[in-house]
Design a protein around this motif. Sequence first.
Motif, PDB file in Angstrom:
ATOM      1  N   TYR A   8      -2.692  -4.337  -7.027  1.00 39.45           N
ATOM      2  CA  TYR A   8      -2.396  -3.150  -7.828  1.00 39.45           C
ATOM      3  C   TYR A   8      -1.193  -2.372  -7.314  1.00 39.45           C
ATOM      4  N   GLY A   9      -0.848  -2.541  -6.046  1.00 41.58           N
ATOM      5  CA  GLY A   9       0.276  -1.801  -5.499  1.00 41.58           C
ATOM      6  C   GLY A   9       0.004  -0.312  -5.470  1.00 41.58           C
ATOM      7  N   ALA A  10       0.974   0.475  -5.926  1.00 43.15           N
ATOM      8  CA  ALA A  10       0.834   1.934  -5.926  1.00 43.15           C
ATOM      9  C   ALA A  10      -0.238   2.409  -6.891  1.00 43.15           C
ATOM     10  N   GLU A  11      -0.634   1.562  -7.839  1.00 46.66           N
ATOM     11  CA  GLU A  11      -1.650   1.939  -8.819  1.00 46.66           C
ATOM     12  C   GLU A  11      -3.058   1.649  -8.341  1.00 46.66           C
ATOM     13  N   CYS A  12      -3.203   1.208  -7.087  1.00 44.58           N
ATOM     14  CA  CYS A  12      -4.533   0.918  -6.549  1.00 44.58           C
ATOM     15  C   CYS A  12      -5.412   2.158  -6.571  1.00 44.58           C
ATOM     16  N   LEU A  55      11.592  -0.789  -4.041  1.00 40.59           N
ATOM     17  CA  LEU A  55      12.293  -1.794  -3.249  1.00 40.59           C
ATOM     18  C   LEU A  55      12.570  -3.037  -4.085  1.00 40.59           C
ATOM     19  N   GLN A  56      13.807  -3.498  -4.080  1.00 43.44           N
ATOM     20  CA  GLN A  56      14.219  -4.669  -4.850  1.00 43.44           C
ATOM     21  C   GLN A  56      14.494  -5.878  -3.962  1.00 43.44           C
ATOM     22  N   ALA A  57      15.172  -5.692  -2.854  1.00 45.51           N
ATOM     23  CA  ALA A  57      15.527  -6.798  -1.959  1.00 45.51           C
ATOM     24  C   ALA A  57      15.835  -6.234  -0.580  1.00 45.51           C
ATOM     25  N   TYR A  96      10.843  -1.882   6.853  1.00 42.33           N
ATOM     26  CA  TYR A  96      10.258  -1.106   5.756  1.00 42.33           C
ATOM     27  C   TYR A  96       8.749  -0.934   5.927  1.00 42.33           C
ATOM     28  N   LEU A  97       8.129  -1.755   6.791  1.00 39.04           N
ATOM     29  CA  LEU A  97       6.714  -1.580   7.087  1.00 39.04           C
ATOM     30  C   LEU A  97       6.429  -0.208   7.685  1.00 39.04           C
ATOM     31  N   TYR A  98       7.434   0.407   8.278  1.00 37.91           N
ATOM     32  CA  TYR A  98       7.271   1.704   8.930  1.00 37.91           C
ATOM     33  C   TYR A  98       7.550   2.863   7.986  1.00 37.91           C
ATOM     34  N   SER A  99       7.951   2.575   6.766  1.00 36.79           N
ATOM     35  CA  SER A  99       8.320   3.649   5.842  1.00 36.79           C
ATOM     36  C   SER A  99       7.080   4.389   5.355  1.00 36.79           C
ATOM     37  N   ARG A 100       7.303   5.600   4.967  1.00 36.21           N
ATOM     38  CA  ARG A 100       6.229   6.443   4.461  1.00 36.21           C
ATOM     39  C   ARG A 100       5.662   5.869   3.162  1.00 36.21           C
ATOM     40  N   ASN A 101       4.330   5.823   3.057  1.00 34.94           N
ATOM     41  CA  ASN A 101       3.600   5.294   1.899  1.00 34.94           C
ATOM     42  C   ASN A 101       3.667   3.769   1.777  1.00 34.94           C
ATOM     43  N   ALA A 102       4.094   3.075   2.824  1.00 33.31           N
ATOM     44  CA  ALA A 102       4.139   1.610   2.753  1.00 33.31           C
ATOM     45  C   ALA A 102       2.740   1.022   2.589  1.00 33.31           C
ATOM     46  N   PHE A 103       1.730   1.653   3.195  1.00 33.96           N
ATOM     47  CA  PHE A 103       0.352   1.193   3.034  1.00 33.96           C
ATOM     48  C   PHE A 103      -0.164   1.503   1.638  1.00 33.96           C
ATOM     49  N   GLU A 124       1.410   2.061  -1.124  1.00 34.77           N
ATOM     50  CA  GLU A 124       2.121   1.365  -2.200  1.00 34.77           C
ATOM     51  C   GLU A 124       1.837  -0.133  -2.227  1.00 34.77           C
ATOM     52  N   GLY A 125       1.072  -0.634  -1.260  1.00 33.61           N
ATOM     53  CA  GLY A 125       0.728  -2.051  -1.241  1.00 33.61           C
ATOM     54  C   GLY A 125       1.724  -2.930  -0.526  1.00 33.61           C
ATOM     55  N   TYR A 126       2.780  -2.344   0.020  1.00 34.00           N
ATOM     56  CA  TYR A 126       3.835  -3.157   0.630  1.00 34.00           C
ATOM     57  C   TYR A 126       3.331  -3.914   1.858  1.00 34.00           C
ATOM     58  N   VAL A 127       2.503  -3.274   2.685  1.00 36.69           N
ATOM     59  CA  VAL A 127       2.051  -3.905   3.926  1.00 36.69           C
ATOM     60  C   VAL A 127       1.264  -5.180   3.633  1.00 36.69           C
ATOM     61  N   GLN A 128       0.316  -5.100   2.692  1.00 39.55           N
ATOM     62  CA  GLN A 128      -0.491  -6.279   2.369  1.00 39.55           C
ATOM     63  C   GLN A 128       0.361  -7.365   1.721  1.00 39.55           C
ATOM     64  N   GLN A 129       1.268  -6.988   0.841  1.00 36.30           N
ATOM     65  CA  GLN A 129       2.152  -7.964   0.213  1.00 36.30           C
ATOM     66  C   GLN A 129       3.042  -8.637   1.249  1.00 36.30           C
ATOM     67  N   PHE A 130       3.486  -7.879   2.234  1.00 36.73           N
ATOM     68  CA  PHE A 130       4.307  -8.434   3.306  1.00 36.73           C
ATOM     69  C   PHE A 130       3.506  -9.447   4.127  1.00 36.73           C
ATOM     70  N   LEU A 131       2.265  -9.116   4.463  1.00 39.06           N
ATOM     71  CA  LEU A 131       1.440 -10.019   5.275  1.00 39.06           C
ATOM     72  C   LEU A 131       1.171 -11.338   4.563  1.00 39.06           C
TER      73      LEU A 131
END
Length: 722
Positions: free
Chosen positions: A53-57, A208-210, A219-226, A228-235
């Motif tokens: 879901y990303g940020a819509e979770c 984030l695009q690229a 970017y894992l350290y950026s605010r709201n990375a958790f 917005e779903g970025y951390v899980q998508q990165f893993l």
Amino acid sequence: LQSNGCCIGTGFAEENREPEEETMIKIGGNSYLVSPSLPDVHGCSPGWSSAFYGAECFDSEVHGYMKNLGKQKPSESQNIDAKKVELEQLLMMETKNYRKTIKFYQKLLQKERCSKGKSPETKSMLPKLRGQLQEMKSKVQFLELVKKYVQQMMYAEQWGVESCVLPTVIHNGRTDIMDVAPTDESSLLLYYSTEKHQCNNQNGVRVLQAGTPLGLMAYLYSRNAFLEGYVQQFLYTFRYFCTQEEFLQFLLDRISSTLSSSNLDPSTSLNKICNRSFYILQAWIEDCYSVDFATNADLLCTLKEFISSKVVLLNGYGERLLSLLEDASARKSGSAHQCSGMDKCEEESEENRKTLHSLCKKLSEDVSRKGFVTLHIFFFLQNFNWKLSKGMGPIAQYQRERLYTISSLLPKPCYNSFTEEFPGSFAKADEVGPYLLIEYSAQQLCCQLTLLQQEVFHKCHPVHFLNSRALGVKDKCVAVQKAVSTETVSLKVCNLFLSKCIQDPYLLQLLRYADSISTWIAAEIVTCHTSKLQVSLLSKFLLIAKCCYEQRNFATAMQILAGLENLIVRQLPAWKILPAKVAEIMEELKAVEVFLKSDSLCLMEGERFKTLPTIPSAHVLAMHVQQLETGGFTMTNGAHKWTKLRNIAKVVSQVHAFQENPYTYTPDFKLQSYLRQRITHYKDADISALAADNCANFHQIPAEKHSRKIQDTLRRMKATFQ
């Protein structure tokens, strides 16, 4: 809610924390008072829903509930600790009521079964109670979601930094693994802007695009990375642009350079970088230990050595990470020990089979010369335990006909301790043959095949479905060649991961199991000695497949379809005398196959996947991921396309989503043992060779009609010469 069991979510343990130093954080436009305490040992992984879901979770309902939680008066300030305490109390009460209602429902259901439907009050109360259970379950799940939101705000997001600080994150690595560290954010990451964000209602949100490998890790350290779903998508997807060793070294370098400053002012960037590194590392261990650390001893050794030598002495987080690693290792080793025991048992059984086969062959050759051998075999067979379960008349009759055959001496494969625990007829699967399949109903066989499929499916990980081309998985009938072992598969062909990235090939095992099911089904049908028995088995397998896809076990349904679509099976005369209603199921299965191939997220539509267990087709899912992997992963400037990686992470995240809601059928270990043995017996069978030895597989032409055809052919040939 299934009739034979209820599935309760993960444990809802009450958590008690002592108050510590408080600090103010700002998330989503609101200020919260937070305790910088350490999270639960198993509380850092964002989970599949974050990747999907990303940020819509966390929707507006969660935000609204969170806003009003812990406020006694409208004018009262929002205290995150008060919110957490009230939420845990509510969750504990709702969970307690939910479990009590489940027990009451089970007792009522048992009472209704004993009365055989003669109690109208009980019968009318069950649907109402079932509806109440569903509402209570939904409420508990919602409170769990709110709790997850609170935990991520309290722990992970308080250590996030603004995007302008990301270059500082890179420069703080003293032994950086990359050659060059860019000085500004624009050379690390590329963004595109959206008009409005649904959750926080901010205008001009950057998405984030690229990014370069270094920029994506930063970017894992950026605010709201958790959030917005970025951390899980990165893993899920980082292996496309960096190895496990590079990612681990990146985290360890940031911890090393900031660990001495972590006990200073919590608001400093160095302290935030240090703590965020710990949370990312814990989330990685929690979610990907089986695919990254368990398969790479050097990686695990490097991490343990670093924690023991540098972290434990200066930071209390070290002990928690070591404990987490020990727990994960114990779970993995226990599972591996069980699998190795099963493999060893199969190998020993196969060796015994070959030895006895050669012995029996030699005995058969000596029968003509030594008549007393037959007598010895006769008395030997008489000492066997031919015990049959009750109510199996046809099976007993079939067994009496082939009681004294040499082939009956061959050992049967063993799985766990099934054949030792049940030494009766189920431990003699070859003697029973396919007749036991007819004795059981399609629903019973569907349940047990589903449990067997669930056992292998729950061992897989979303990462297993990535880069499947390198493992030899293709979009044709046979996904994996039987003769190709895991060790001999070349990873150089179409390898999308970095060359030094270690990939766990469990997907091959999953696909081989699917192939063995299809081969077993085809073999059972072509080895039937009569057309009538073939029709019965065809009908049985079609009904099983229908039950499977109706219960959302699409894996077994597609495996049965593949077995029935075998070229030899499709040419059998039995199809012509198959009942029309049963034959229509074949078209339904083909329609289901088209549906599954139409969209990579078709099983995630609506709310059914949240309430009903689901097992996807492993091969179909791998093909969807391969389609997303088609095309370049980098832009012209060398930056990796994060939008592409995010879509891949979203598709594979459904694996964890389906594993969260398992089937709760009651296992029939005797029937499962029989099915396992039959599947193993035929998993490498040559269907054409088996079919050639059976007259029922050929169209029979009457002798008179055959001779008349020959005479007509000769007469026509004679006329052409005149």
